[in-house]
Design an enzyme around this catalytic site. Structure first.
Site, PDB file in Angstrom:
ATOM      1  N   CYS A   1       0.874  -1.177   0.000  1.00  0.00           N
ATOM      2  CA  CYS A   1       0.000   0.000   0.000  1.00  0.00           C
ATOM      3  C   CYS A   1       0.911   1.227   0.000  1.00  0.00           C
ATOM      4  CB  CYS A   1      -0.892  -0.047   1.237  1.00  0.00           C
ATOM      5  SG  CYS A   1      -2.026   1.330   1.307  1.00  0.00           S
TER       6      CYS A   1
ATOM      7  N   CYS B   1      -4.559   0.852   5.434  1.00  0.00           N
ATOM      8  CA  CYS B   1      -4.305   1.682   4.270  1.00  0.00           C
ATOM      9  C   CYS B   1      -5.218   2.893   4.263  1.00  0.00           C
ATOM     10  CB  CYS B   1      -4.604   0.895   3.003  1.00  0.00           C
ATOM     11  SG  CYS B   1      -3.233  -0.052   2.452  1.00  0.00           S
TER      12      CYS B   1
HETATM   13  N1  SAH Z   1      -7.207   9.325  -1.247  1.00  0.00           N
HETATM   14  C1  SAH Z   1      -7.525   8.114  -1.883  1.00  0.00           C
HETATM   15  C2  SAH Z   1      -6.599   6.958  -1.544  1.00  0.00           C
HETATM   16  C3  SAH Z   1      -6.233   6.843  -0.103  1.00  0.00           C
HETATM   17  S1  SAH Z   1      -7.557   6.491   1.016  1.00  0.00           S
HETATM   18  C4  SAH Z   1      -8.967   7.744  -1.621  1.00  0.00           C
HETATM   19  O1  SAH Z   1      -9.619   8.393  -0.809  1.00  0.00           O
HETATM   20  O2  SAH Z   1      -9.443   6.813  -2.264  1.00  0.00           O
HETATM   21  C5  SAH Z   1      -7.720   4.717   0.784  1.00  0.00           C
HETATM   22  C6  SAH Z   1      -8.976   4.103   1.412  1.00  0.00           C
HETATM   23  O3  SAH Z   1      -8.891   4.036   2.849  1.00  0.00           O
HETATM   24  C7  SAH Z   1     -10.193   4.910   1.095  1.00  0.00           C
HETATM   25  O4  SAH Z   1     -11.233   4.118   0.595  1.00  0.00           O
HETATM   26  C8  SAH Z   1     -10.528   5.498   2.414  1.00  0.00           C
HETATM   27  O5  SAH Z   1     -11.853   5.807   2.433  1.00  0.00           O
HETATM   28  C9  SAH Z   1     -10.138   4.399   3.395  1.00  0.00           C
HETATM   29  N2  SAH Z   1     -10.065   4.878   4.788  1.00  0.00           N
HETATM   30  C10 SAH Z   1      -9.618   6.063   5.222  1.00  0.00           C
HETATM   31  N3  SAH Z   1      -9.761   6.188   6.568  1.00  0.00           N
HETATM   32  C11 SAH Z   1     -10.313   5.040   6.995  1.00  0.00           C
HETATM   33  C12 SAH Z   1     -10.717   4.563   8.304  1.00  0.00           C
HETATM   34  N4  SAH Z   1     -10.569   5.294   9.394  1.00  0.00           N
HETATM   35  N5  SAH Z   1     -11.243   3.310   8.384  1.00  0.00           N
HETATM   36  C13 SAH Z   1     -11.374   2.564   7.261  1.00  0.00           C
HETATM   37  N6  SAH Z   1     -11.027   2.961   6.014  1.00  0.00           N
HETATM   38  C14 SAH Z   1     -10.508   4.195   5.881  1.00  0.00           C
END
Ligand code: SAH
Ligand code: SF4
Length: 358
Positions: free
Chosen positions: A103, A339
């Site tokens: 990741c 991730c």
């Molecule tokens: N910025 C991009 C890629 C990074 S986030 C995006 O938003 O797609 C990658 C994934 O992790 C996203 O689907 C995001 O929603 C998830 N994510 C972020 N914080 C999280 C949390 N606290 N619990 C579970 N998933 C989370």
């Protein structure tokens, strides 16, 4: 000193020609860097002693500095990498039975403020360079001695651009890095083994499909604009209907290669049976699968995770509508390695600057 990691073949050629070398050396150099994983010029045995010294005087093969590393009891492995001075990013190696994904982060922090994501609360934000994006892969391959091997024998089989940051806000460097990753003379990883996750930067989506052809993941997380505006504020600019239209026409999407819709399960917010039915309706004419992600909570977060029974019911409604909806098994929870919300206990030293997850 110029770091050769992250330079295109043409840029390496230019750098070598400037030193008075022949252009064909660039191909050899790339082979040393990305196939053999050379960490210094000394080990480049196809070059003369004189050339090795010349190279060492002008160039480096510097990886990001590992400032912290942690092995989870489920086998995942997290690096905290220093990219320059105080700026830290993380990458996580996630082994499964028949594959292992890394990741990878695309930015330090993130300019978007998704309300459930801790990365979005970090104040310090900058784009990573292609070299820093590739550097995360080099560090992982160094650690797992994953160089000089055909694809079938490698440990690192997949790349997911799902770490810190919004990759489509850093497209020039992300695409440059991904091209080197996909190049048969570079890291040589098939586009089928790469997934890019976006919060929904619509104008860039088609480009990802036509120029890179990698797998697409969309952080959807809600079925109405009202709720999505709260969870993923970029939705105010790029609302659900337009986002799904961009997915409908995503080049390369088909039955075998579905778009992944990420859906974080938030208790009482987006997890009702009506939400599941609406999600099935919205995705009915898209080559889609849904990843249901149990919310990983953090101190001060306004949300909690849906119960297991609610998540299972949600999944079954999607399945009944012929949509595959695996529930993501959280990995590396003991090392805080989820991730997309990467963080480190170390960063707690600077709560204002890097208001981190736990
Ligand atoms: N910025 C991009 C890629 C990074 S986030 C995006 O938003 O797609 C990658 C994934 O992790 C996203 O689907 C995001 O929603 C998830 N994510 C972020 N914080 C999280 C949390 N606290 N619990 C579970 N998933 C989370
Ligand atoms: Fe940024 Fe993705 Fe986190 Fe949203 S979910 S704040 S886009 S890293």
């Amino acid at each position: 000193m110029l770091n050769l990691i992250g330079l295109s073949k043409y840029e390496v050629e230019e750098a070598l020609v400037n030193l008075g070398e022949k252009p064909y050396r660039a191909k050899q150099m790339w082979h040393w860097i990305y196939c053999k994983g050379a960490q210094n010029f000394e080990e480049m045995s196809s070059f003369s002693e004189k050339l090795k010294i010349l190279l060492a005087n002008h160039f480096t093969l510097q990886r990001p500095r590992v400032s912290h590393e942690q092995l989870s009891n489920d086998g995942s492995f997290k690096w905290l990498l220093e990219v320059d001075g105080p700026n830290n990013i993380e990458s996580v190696f996630i082994p499964e039975v028949d594959r292992a994904a890394l990741c990878v982060s695309s930015q330090v922090g993130c300019t978007l403020n998704c309300s459930f994501c801790h990365t979005g609360t970090q104040k310090m934000v900058r784009n990573l360079t292609a070299g820093e994006i590739l550097g995360q892969i080099m560090v992982a391959k160094d650690k797992y001695q994953d160089w000089k091997k055909p694809a079938s024998e490698r440990k690192l089989t997949n790349i997911v651009m799902m770490g810190m940051g919004e990759p489509l806000f850093n497209y020039p460097e992300v695409s440059k890095a991904l091209r080197i990753i996909m190049d048969p003379e570079g890291i040589s990883l098939s586009k089928r083994r790469i997934t890019l996750s976006t919060s929904g930067v619509i104008p860039m989506i088609e480009k990802v499909g036509t120029e890179l052809g990698v797998g697409l993941a969309i952080s959807l997380h809600a079925v109405t604009d009202e709720i999505r505006n709260e969870l993923v504020p970029i939705n105010k600019k790029y609302p659900i209907e337009q986002l799904l239209n961009a997915c409908r026409t995503y080049p390369g999407a088909n039955n075998a290669r579905r778009i992944t819709f990420e859906y974080v399960m938030l208790k009482g917010i987006n997890d009702s049976e009506a939400d599941a039915r609406e999600l099935s309706r919205l995705l009915r004419d898209i080559h889609a699968k849904v990843n249901l992600i149990p919310f990983n909570t953090w101190p001060g977060s306004p949300y909690s995770c849906s119960s297991t029974s609610v998540i299972k019911k949600f999944a079954s409604i999607l399945n009944n509508n012929k949509i595959s909806a695996p529930i993501r098994v959280p990995r590396g929870r003991d090392i805080m390695a989820a991730c997309g919300q990467l963080r480190s206990a170390k960063e707690n030293n600077e709560p204002k600057k890097l208001n981190s997850l736990s």
